[in-house]
Design a protein around this motif. Structure first.
Motif, PDB file in Angstrom:
ATOM      1  N   UNK A 145       1.192  -1.157  -0.393  1.00 31.50           N
ATOM      2  CA  UNK A 145       0.554   0.026  -0.187  1.00 31.50           C
ATOM      3  C   UNK A 145       0.437   1.004   0.336  1.00 31.50           C
ATOM      4  N   UNK A 146       1.897   1.620   0.722  1.00 34.52           N
ATOM      5  CA  UNK A 146       3.234   2.167   0.464  1.00 34.52           C
ATOM      6  C   UNK A 146       3.584   2.510  -0.974  1.00 34.52           C
ATOM      7  N   UNK A 147       3.892   1.645  -1.438  1.00 33.81           N
ATOM      8  CA  UNK A 147       4.109   1.725  -2.351  1.00 33.81           C
ATOM      9  C   UNK A 147       3.211   2.616  -3.545  1.00 33.81           C
ATOM     10  N   UNK A 148       1.671   2.138  -3.643  1.00 33.44           N
ATOM     11  CA  UNK A 148       0.863   2.077  -4.258  1.00 33.44           C
ATOM     12  C   UNK A 148       0.605   3.502  -4.133  1.00 33.44           C
ATOM     13  N   UNK A 149       0.612   4.268  -3.132  1.00 39.09           N
ATOM     14  CA  UNK A 149       0.857   5.503  -1.969  1.00 39.09           C
ATOM     15  C   UNK A 149       1.902   6.109  -2.560  1.00 39.09           C
ATOM     16  N   UNK A 150       3.517   5.730  -3.035  1.00 37.49           N
ATOM     17  CA  UNK A 150       3.952   6.659  -3.646  1.00 37.49           C
ATOM     18  C   UNK A 150       3.919   7.346  -5.035  1.00 37.49           C
ATOM     19  N   UNK A 151       3.265   5.976  -5.562  1.00 35.82           N
ATOM     20  CA  UNK A 151       2.699   6.032  -7.573  1.00 35.82           C
ATOM     21  C   UNK A 151       1.451   6.496  -7.061  1.00 35.82           C
ATOM     22  N   UNK A 152       0.597   6.956  -6.568  1.00 35.36           N
ATOM     23  CA  UNK A 152      -0.562   7.726  -6.912  1.00 35.36           C
ATOM     24  C   UNK A 152      -0.328   9.048  -6.954  1.00 35.36           C
ATOM     25  N   UNK A 153       0.518   9.114  -5.208  1.00 40.16           N
ATOM     26  CA  UNK A 153       1.476  10.864  -4.810  1.00 40.16           C
ATOM     27  C   UNK A 153       1.892  11.192  -6.896  1.00 40.16           C
ATOM     28  N   UNK A 154       2.874  11.267  -6.727  1.00 37.63           N
ATOM     29  CA  UNK A 154       3.729  11.207  -8.237  1.00 37.63           C
ATOM     30  C   UNK A 154       2.862  11.388  -8.845  1.00 37.63           C
ATOM     31  N   UNK A 155       1.791  10.599 -10.205  1.00 38.43           N
ATOM     32  CA  UNK A 155       0.810  10.539 -10.944  1.00 38.43           C
ATOM     33  C   UNK A 155       0.058  12.061 -10.033  1.00 38.43           C
ATOM     34  N   UNK A 156      -0.485  11.944  -8.861  1.00 42.33           N
ATOM     35  CA  UNK A 156      -1.792  13.536  -8.805  1.00 42.33           C
ATOM     36  C   UNK A 156      -0.402  14.526  -8.965  1.00 42.33           C
ATOM     37  N   UNK A 157       1.016  14.723  -8.700  1.00 43.57           N
ATOM     38  CA  UNK A 157       1.626  15.756  -9.414  1.00 43.57           C
ATOM     39  C   UNK A 157       1.519  16.091  -9.975  1.00 43.57           C
ATOM     40  N   UNK A 158       2.428  14.803 -11.440  1.00 41.74           N
ATOM     41  CA  UNK A 158       2.598  14.890 -12.126  1.00 41.74           C
ATOM     42  C   UNK A 158       1.466  15.851 -12.790  1.00 41.74           C
ATOM     43  N   UNK A 224      -6.141   1.517  -9.201  1.00 39.23           N
ATOM     44  CA  UNK A 224      -6.706   0.640  -8.366  1.00 39.23           C
ATOM     45  C   UNK A 224      -6.628  -0.737  -8.661  1.00 39.23           C
ATOM     46  N   UNK A 225      -6.650  -1.085  -9.612  1.00 42.80           N
ATOM     47  CA  UNK A 225      -6.265  -2.265  -9.384  1.00 42.80           C
ATOM     48  C   UNK A 225      -5.075  -2.652  -9.472  1.00 42.80           C
ATOM     49  N   UNK A 226      -4.034  -2.487  -9.174  1.00 45.08           N
ATOM     50  CA  UNK A 226      -2.454  -2.815  -8.603  1.00 45.08           C
ATOM     51  C   UNK A 226      -3.327  -3.018  -6.928  1.00 45.08           C
ATOM     52  N   UNK A 227      -4.060  -1.928  -6.287  1.00 42.89           N
ATOM     53  CA  UNK A 227      -4.175  -2.050  -4.967  1.00 42.89           C
ATOM     54  C   UNK A 227      -5.154  -3.334  -4.799  1.00 42.89           C
ATOM     55  N   UNK A 228      -5.862  -3.578  -5.726  1.00 40.63           N
ATOM     56  CA  UNK A 228      -7.027  -4.080  -5.362  1.00 40.63           C
ATOM     57  C   UNK A 228      -6.190  -5.859  -5.641  1.00 40.63           C
ATOM     58  N   UNK A 229      -5.205  -6.086  -6.680  1.00 39.49           N
ATOM     59  CA  UNK A 229      -4.636  -6.591  -6.778  1.00 39.49           C
ATOM     60  C   UNK A 229      -3.555  -7.150  -5.538  1.00 39.49           C
ATOM     61  N   UNK A 230      -3.105  -6.202  -5.243  1.00 39.61           N
ATOM     62  CA  UNK A 230      -2.232  -6.495  -3.350  1.00 39.61           C
ATOM     63  C   UNK A 230      -2.627  -6.824  -2.794  1.00 39.61           C
ATOM     64  N   UNK A 231      -3.935  -6.532  -2.530  1.00 34.97           N
ATOM     65  CA  UNK A 231      -5.023  -6.911  -1.027  1.00 34.97           C
ATOM     66  C   UNK A 231      -5.233  -8.230  -1.362  1.00 34.97           C
TER      67      UNK A 231
END
Length: 304
Positions: A145-158, A224-231
């Protein structure tokens, strides 16, 4: 003395283990947790607290005493192997929740005391295997989830920076700063207000369709699918751990502590057998003893 103490600890552990592993004990503790939850709910009503203050206070003390007796029984069930008690994280959690309730800072602080009583409700997961699996899966999914948050934050920033560059002048309410743009895009990940955002963007330029389409594709579907896969992966690992934990007691005899106990029991049985044989040898009748006379009738001792 040490052997007697070991035997006593083993006997206490066996007896209390029969209690703690019974279905009646599990049902009783689960009912206590539900009763504690109901009591917490009743205390949220001011009228009920004013009318039944003494009764509610006495009920809280009864629940605390019951939970204390429960954790003591669980500790006694591991008297022959104390390390096993702390290997179970639920035992450690239960011990912490019950012990902190007796601390002066908790007794004097109503907020801390309510939080500790609320933590007892979480203990219900111990008796619900499926809920326990979900909680373990949530814990195991935290690194992913931490990795997901980092990728999501980078996407939001760009995308927020791109939105600020192209839409800040035309739509300052939603893209006037980096923070507003990031908040707008974060809401778009849930597809909330996507239609209005696309219509507003098309009024600025036709090419904004590519901007929103690519962001929704990456944010709402890929991430979102990446997060579902992690869970899901964490759920599978949690199920395997639960299966291994359930199978553990069946193979308890293969642990080093169990093998050492078996060797001690075997040595004690051998000593008891030697004592019995020695007693039988001294109690054997004279005619049953081996002949110690020589060829001419002289008697001789075993040393000669």
């Amino acid at each position: 003395m040490a052997e007697r103490t070991t035997h006593l600890r083993r006997a206490v552990a066996v007896r209390t283990r029969c209690i703690t592993e019974s279905a009646a004990f599990t049902a009783a503790v689960f009912c206590l947790i539900l009763g504690n939850a109901v009591l917490l709910g009743v205390e949220t009503y001011t009228g009920a607290v004013e009318q039944w203050y003494d009764t509610l206070k006495a009920a809280e003390h009864v629940f605390l005493a019951a939970f204390t007796a429960e954790i003591l029984l669980r500790a006694a069930a591991s008297a022959d192997r104390p390390k096993d008690f702390f290997r179970d994280p639920w035992n450690f959690f239960d011990l912490a929740v019950v012990s902190l309730a007796f601390m002066p800072f908790a007794r004097e602080n109503a907020t801390v005391l309510r939080l500790l009583r609320l933590a007892r409700v979480v203990r219900a997961a111990r008796f619900l295997p499926q809920l326990r699996i979900v909680i373990v899966a949530v814990g195991k999914s935290l690194p992913g989830t931490v990795s997901f948050i980092l990728v999501g934050a980078l996407l939001l920033y760009v995308y927020a920076m791109i939105g600020w560059v192209f839409f800040a002048a035309a739509d300052p309410e939603h893209y006037g700063s980096l923070g507003r743009a990031a908040l707008t895009l974060f809401l778009l990940i849930t597809l909330d207000g996507l239609g209005d955002a696309v219509r507003t963007g098309l009024e600025i330029s036709r090419w904004t369709f590519l901007y929103f389409a690519s962001f929704v594709l990456l944010g709402s579907f890929v991430l979102v699918n990446l997060l579902i896969g992690v869970v899901i992966n964490s759920l599978q690992e949690a199920r395997e751990m639960e299966a291994a934990t359930d199978a553990g007691p069946r193979h308890r005899g293969t642990t080093p502590d169990a093998r050492r106990d078996l060797r001690e029991q075997l040595a004690a049985a051998r000593r008891a057998l030697d004592t019995i044989e020695a007693g039988l040898a001294h109690a054997r009748p004279e005619e049953d003893r081996p002949d110690t006379t020589g060829p001419r009738g002289e008697r001789f001792s075993a040393r000669s």
